[in-house]
Design an enzyme around this catalytic site. Structure first.
Site, mmCIF file in Angstrom:
data_model
loop_
_atom_site.group_PDB
_atom_site.id
_atom_site.type_symbol
_atom_site.label_atom_id
_atom_site.label_comp_id
_atom_site.label_asym_id
_atom_site.label_seq_id
_atom_site.Cartn_x
_atom_site.Cartn_y
_atom_site.Cartn_z
ATOM 1 N N LYS A 14 1.664 -9.380 -101.877
ATOM 2 C CA LYS A 14 0.456 -9.516 -101.036
ATOM 3 C C LYS A 14 -0.395 -8.253 -101.095
ATOM 4 C CE LYS A 14 2.551 -10.200 -97.083
ATOM 5 N NZ LYS A 14 3.993 -10.252 -97.251
ATOM 6 N N ARG A 89 1.312 -14.708 -88.552
ATOM 7 C CA ARG A 89 2.706 -14.887 -88.963
ATOM 8 C C ARG A 89 3.402 -15.978 -88.158
ATOM 9 N NH1 ARG A 89 3.517 -9.851 -91.933
ATOM 10 N NH2 ARG A 89 5.624 -9.161 -91.677
ATOM 11 N N ARG A 123 12.525 -1.868 -104.139
ATOM 12 C CA ARG A 123 11.225 -1.263 -103.819
ATOM 13 C C ARG A 123 11.400 0.178 -103.332
ATOM 14 N NH1 ARG A 123 7.289 -5.072 -100.436
ATOM 15 N NH2 ARG A 123 8.644 -4.733 -98.646
ATOM 16 N N ARG A 156 11.640 1.773 -97.724
ATOM 17 C CA ARG A 156 11.118 1.507 -96.385
ATOM 18 C C ARG A 156 12.310 1.247 -95.470
ATOM 19 N NH1 ARG A 156 6.352 -2.943 -96.599
ATOM 20 N NH2 ARG A 156 7.565 -3.766 -94.878
ATOM 21 N N ARG A 167 14.026 -10.663 -91.789
ATOM 22 C CA ARG A 167 12.601 -10.905 -92.075
ATOM 23 C C ARG A 167 12.422 -12.232 -92.798
ATOM 24 N NH1 ARG A 167 11.670 -5.723 -95.303
ATOM 25 N NH2 ARG A 167 9.441 -6.158 -95.405
HETATM 26 P P1 AMP Z 1 4.898 -6.120 -93.469
HETATM 27 O O1 AMP Z 1 4.539 -4.840 -94.128
HETATM 28 O O2 AMP Z 1 3.781 -7.125 -93.496
HETATM 29 O O3 AMP Z 1 6.208 -6.684 -93.954
HETATM 30 O O4 AMP Z 1 5.106 -5.784 -91.902
HETATM 31 C C1 AMP Z 1 6.105 -4.864 -91.484
HETATM 32 C C2 AMP Z 1 6.535 -5.164 -90.063
HETATM 33 O O5 AMP Z 1 5.398 -5.051 -89.173
HETATM 34 C C3 AMP Z 1 7.057 -6.584 -89.829
HETATM 35 O O6 AMP Z 1 8.426 -6.717 -90.185
HETATM 36 C C4 AMP Z 1 6.836 -6.720 -88.320
HETATM 37 O O7 AMP Z 1 7.785 -5.979 -87.578
HETATM 38 C C5 AMP Z 1 5.473 -6.038 -88.140
HETATM 39 N N1 AMP Z 1 4.365 -6.998 -88.341
HETATM 40 C C6 AMP Z 1 3.439 -6.988 -89.338
HETATM 41 N N2 AMP Z 1 2.567 -8.002 -89.200
HETATM 42 C C7 AMP Z 1 2.956 -8.684 -88.089
HETATM 43 C C8 AMP Z 1 2.479 -9.847 -87.412
HETATM 44 N N3 AMP Z 1 1.413 -10.527 -87.846
HETATM 45 N N4 AMP Z 1 3.139 -10.260 -86.305
HETATM 46 C C9 AMP Z 1 4.204 -9.582 -85.832
HETATM 47 N N5 AMP Z 1 4.715 -8.501 -86.424
HETATM 48 C C10 AMP Z 1 4.109 -8.036 -87.536
#
Ligand code: AMP
Length: 216
Positions: A14, A89, A123, A156, A167
């Site tokens: 993404k 999400r 990663r 990360r 996740r």
């Molecule tokens: P990502 O980099 O998109 O995987 O986001 C990392 C973390 O941020 C996720 O595992 C959630 O803890 C939080 N997060 C990101 N976007 C959202 C969202 N739309 N709703 C809730 N938590 C989010």
């Protein structure tokens, strides 16, 4: 003005695909995960509120997320449009979003879970300049060091087997249904996320009728 949402499991590309679109089409790239990570690293009040959920791979509370998205879009620095990554999400976030904004398309990057695991566990991120590496597809010349700035490469904190399993579970439980919801509105473009990044970008451009992609 072009307004897109990009949805896909962890490691589906993404961020990479959003950046290529944003660069060529002058879109603002809004990554909700990046905004949260910035707050955690900068020890802000919001960072303290979201730190636990982010490191465990759980979703952050919807009201906090809606606030972050609203504040970011309220800056109105997106004259040519935006691409929003990592949001919505779950169905509640999708409702909030559709009530307030109209969108031109949802780009859905489709990747099997086994490939998600393989990619995410490989990663790495430069702790100094933030550049992304992958021990499968984009290896650093010197193991553990950034090719550009020499910074230490780290994982990360939520790219562990345990947090990733959570996740992925949350993704299938909460995010799959909103892809169906968007699909009913007929603007979902499902793209196979297994090929290399250039092929995927080319496919996105063709499917969305956007100017052709030129590799650089
Ligand atoms: P990502 O980099 O998109 O995987 O986001 C990392 C973390 O941020 C996720 O595992 C959630 O803890 C939080 N997060 C990101 N976007 C959202 C969202 N739309 N709703 C809730 N938590 C989010």
């Amino acid at each position: 003005m072009r307004k897109y949402v990009i949805i896909g499991a962890q490691g589906s590309g993404k961020g990479t695909q959003s950046l290529l679109l944003a660069r060529d089409l002058d879109l603002v790239h809004i990554s909700v995960g990046d905004i949260f990570r910035w707050h955690v690293q900068s020890h802000t009040k919001l960072g303290a509120q979201v730190r636990r959920a982010v490191s465990a791979g759980e979703l952050v509370n919807d009201d906090l997320v809606a606030g972050v998205v609203r504040d970011r879009l309220d800056q109105h620095d997106w004259n040519y449009g935006f691409i929003i990554d990592g949001f919505p999400r779950n169905p509640r976030q999708a409702e909030f979003f559709l009530e307030s904004y109209d969108i031109d398309g949802v780009i859905h990057l489709d990747l099997p879970d086994a490939e998600v695991r393989r990619r995410v566990l490989a990663r790495r991120l430069c702790s100094r300049c933030g550049l992304d590496y992958n021990l499968i597809a984009h290896r650093p010349a010197d193991e553990g060091r950034c090719d550009v700035c020499g910074g230490e490469l780290v994982s990360r904190p939520d790219d562990t087997e345990e947090a990733l399993a959570e996740r992925l579970r949350v993704y299938h439980e909460k995010t799959d249904p909103i892809i169906e919801l968007f699909r009913r509105k007929e603007y979902v473009f499902t793209i196979d996320a297994r090929p290399d990044k250039h092929t995927i970008q080319q496919t996105i451009r063709e499917r969305l009728n956007l100017p052709a992609y030129e590799r650089s």
